[in-house]
Design a protein around this motif. Structure first.
Motif, mmCIF file in Angstrom:
data_model
loop_
_atom_site.group_PDB
_atom_site.id
_atom_site.type_symbol
_atom_site.label_atom_id
_atom_site.label_comp_id
_atom_site.label_asym_id
_atom_site.label_seq_id
_atom_site.Cartn_x
_atom_site.Cartn_y
_atom_site.Cartn_z
ATOM 1 N N GLY A 1 -5.969 41.261 -24.369
ATOM 2 C CA GLY A 1 -6.505 42.622 -24.682
ATOM 3 C C GLY A 1 -7.894 42.452 -24.956
ATOM 4 O O GLY A 1 -8.706 43.492 -24.938
ATOM 5 N N ALA B 1 -10.081 42.602 -22.131
ATOM 6 C CA ALA B 1 -10.053 44.121 -21.583
ATOM 7 C C ALA B 1 -11.131 45.091 -22.295
ATOM 8 O O ALA B 1 -12.016 45.543 -21.732
ATOM 9 C CB ALA B 1 -8.603 44.443 -21.763
ATOM 10 N N TYR C 1 -4.252 49.123 -23.259
ATOM 11 C CA TYR C 1 -3.969 48.110 -22.562
ATOM 12 C C TYR C 1 -2.654 47.428 -22.523
ATOM 13 O O TYR C 1 -2.040 47.532 -23.451
ATOM 14 C CB TYR C 1 -4.982 46.951 -23.167
ATOM 15 C CG TYR C 1 -4.805 45.527 -22.535
ATOM 16 C CD1 TYR C 1 -5.357 45.352 -21.315
ATOM 17 C CD2 TYR C 1 -4.102 44.504 -22.925
ATOM 18 C CE1 TYR C 1 -5.074 44.000 -20.550
ATOM 19 C CE2 TYR C 1 -3.930 43.242 -22.402
ATOM 20 C CZ TYR C 1 -4.475 43.140 -21.303
ATOM 21 O OH TYR C 1 -4.207 41.876 -20.674
ATOM 22 N N CYS D 1 -0.097 44.861 -15.812
ATOM 23 C CA CYS D 1 -1.388 44.865 -16.550
ATOM 24 C C CYS D 1 -1.991 46.426 -16.293
ATOM 25 O O CYS D 1 -2.232 46.509 -15.254
ATOM 26 C CB CYS D 1 -2.104 43.664 -15.895
ATOM 27 S SG CYS D 1 -3.580 43.574 -16.693
ATOM 28 N N ALA E 1 -5.349 48.983 -18.008
ATOM 29 C CA ALA E 1 -6.120 49.514 -19.015
ATOM 30 C C ALA E 1 -6.743 50.643 -18.631
ATOM 31 O O ALA E 1 -6.958 51.250 -17.670
ATOM 32 C CB ALA E 1 -7.467 48.439 -18.825
#
Ligand SMILES: Nc1ncnc2c1ncn2[C@@H]1O[C@H](COP(=O)(O)OP(=O)(O)OP(=O)(O)O)[C@@H](O)[C@H]1O
Ligand SMILES: C[C@@](O)(CCOP(=O)(O)O)CC(=O)O
Length: 376
Positions: free
Chosen positions: A162, A165, A175, A204, A206
């Protein structure tokens, strides 16, 4: 010379739960950075950073011209970032070169104590960006993020990514994490090039979020650095915990029940927060932040790990007294807490209250959004 900067971060919601693959969190990239300056060198590379003391870390290549070796230095985030990009560079058929790195950080106080703003992630992201430029790899933001995850999980697969990101994409993001143990195993078996596009990235994601415009983000530093690695290990290994817990709870005190619904409750609260942000609903955002704080306290009670320390408790209560919502940010146990406050005047009162209680307000805002986030 090439110069790159990568921001630190703060968790707004979803910490701990986001360690589980596919679990979401909300983070903000903050406008304090780590800067990496890269210059080409010959025969060896030198890495200068206050993190390493006075003398630089010196790296060379093995006889094959590819693998990185260093003397008397544990493999760290910078070296892992270099090795990971070098493997991609080699996979693309580009020639190896030597370079020096000069690293400086705005994520520590004047005495070198970390604020808990994600310096490990920022140094990884900034190093990867510098090497991308140096070797003219032309990586997208998402590719740089993926390299940063691969470099980080070579050190610990517990890290959710996180922070990476937030540091790569900038701004505010929602995220969710990939299965890092599976990703790392894929890299070990098939190499970095294959790991960049393997199916283990499933889960995954974002995406950008925007908090209500009427809210101010306030950040307070407790002055006590905390070990994220240590806290995450305690919270995620309840069997190891039971021995320690028994020493903290007397025979007559019942042990707290495990919090089996933690991940599901955290997921719902992150969804609630994102919905409140999307609707520009300040009140619902504050209510959700309060619920996240309460959930973290239950997690803390059920594992015996101190997330909301006395200083973080004071930070939250002072903010609450003045109508804001507050919580520890990230692993807790020290580091920073955050508050979402209604107006400028309310914010000033809270900041003065924090100072009086020995909590140092950090003058931080959101780091700019860096660009498009591609699909994973
Ligand atoms: N300026 C720097 N130069 C080189 N390496 C750094 C630098 N800053 C941080 N690091 C690396 O990151 C590690 C610190 O990571 P750690 O997770 O303890 O702190 P953090 O990421 O700042 O805080 P938090 O995880 O609480 O957000 C250091 O041990 C070092 O390996
Ligand atoms: C506990 C955790 O969810 C957050 C850690 O946050 P911080 O590094 O203490 O700010 C761990 C992680 O996401 O890697």
């Amino acid at each position: 010379m090439i110069e790159t900067r990568a921001p630190g971060k703060l968790f707004i919601a979803g910490e701990y739960a986001v360690v589980g693959p596919g679990q979401p969190a909300v983070l903000i990239a903050v406008d304090r950075c780590i800067t990496v300056r890269l210059t080409e060198s010959e025969g060896a590379g030198r890495i200068h950073s206050s993190e390493y003391g006075q003398a630089p870390v010196i790296w060379r290549r093995e006889d094959d011209g590819e693998h990185i070796i260093v003397d008397e230095r544990p493999f760290d985030y910078v070296l892992s970032a270099i090795s990971t990009v070098e493997e991609l560079r080699s996979g693309r058929g580009a020639s190896p070169r030597y370079f020096d790195l000069e690293i400086s950080s705005e994520l520590n106080d004047a005495d070198g104590r970390k604020f808990g703003l994600g310096s490990s992630a920022a140094v990884t992201v900034a190093t990867i960006a510098a090497l991308d430029e140096f070797y003219r790899l032309g990586l997208t933001l998402t590719e740089r993020f993926k390299l940063a995850v691969l470099a980080t999980i070579a050190i610990s697969t517990k890290a959710s990514g996180g922070d990476l990101a937030a540091s790569t994409f900038g701004g505010w993001i929602r995220y969710s994490s990939p299965d890092r143990a599976a990703l790392h195993a894929h890299r070990e078996a098939h190499g970095v090039v294959s790991a960049m596009s393997c199916e283990q990235w499933a889960g995954c994601s974002a995406r950008r979020v925007t908090p209500p415009s009427s809210l101010d983000l306030l950040v307070g530093w407790t002055g006590t650095p905390a070990s994220t690695e240590h806290l995450v290990t305690r919270v995620h290994t309840p069997s190891e915990r039971s021995d320690e817990a028994s020493s903290e709870h007397s025979e007559s005190t019942p042990k707290p029940a495990p919090l089996v619904s933690f991940a599901a409750e955290s997921h719902t609260l992150v969804d609630d927060l994102v919905a409140a942000f999307d609707a520009d609903d300040a009140e619902a955002s504050l209510t959700t932040i309060r619920s996240v704080r309460a959930l973290l306290r239950r997690l803390s009670d059920s594992t015996g790990s101190l997330i909301e320390t006395e200083a973080l408790h004071d930070l939250c209560e002072i903010a609450e007294t003045h109508g804001a919502a507050a919580k520890p940010s990230g692993a807790g146990g020290g580091d920073c807490g955050i508050a979402l406050a209604h107006s400028h005047s309310e914010a000033q009162t809270i900041l003065s209250g924090w100072e009086a209680a020995g909590i140092r307000p950090l003058d931080l805002g959101a780091h700019r959004e860096e660009g498009e986030i591609d699909e994973f």
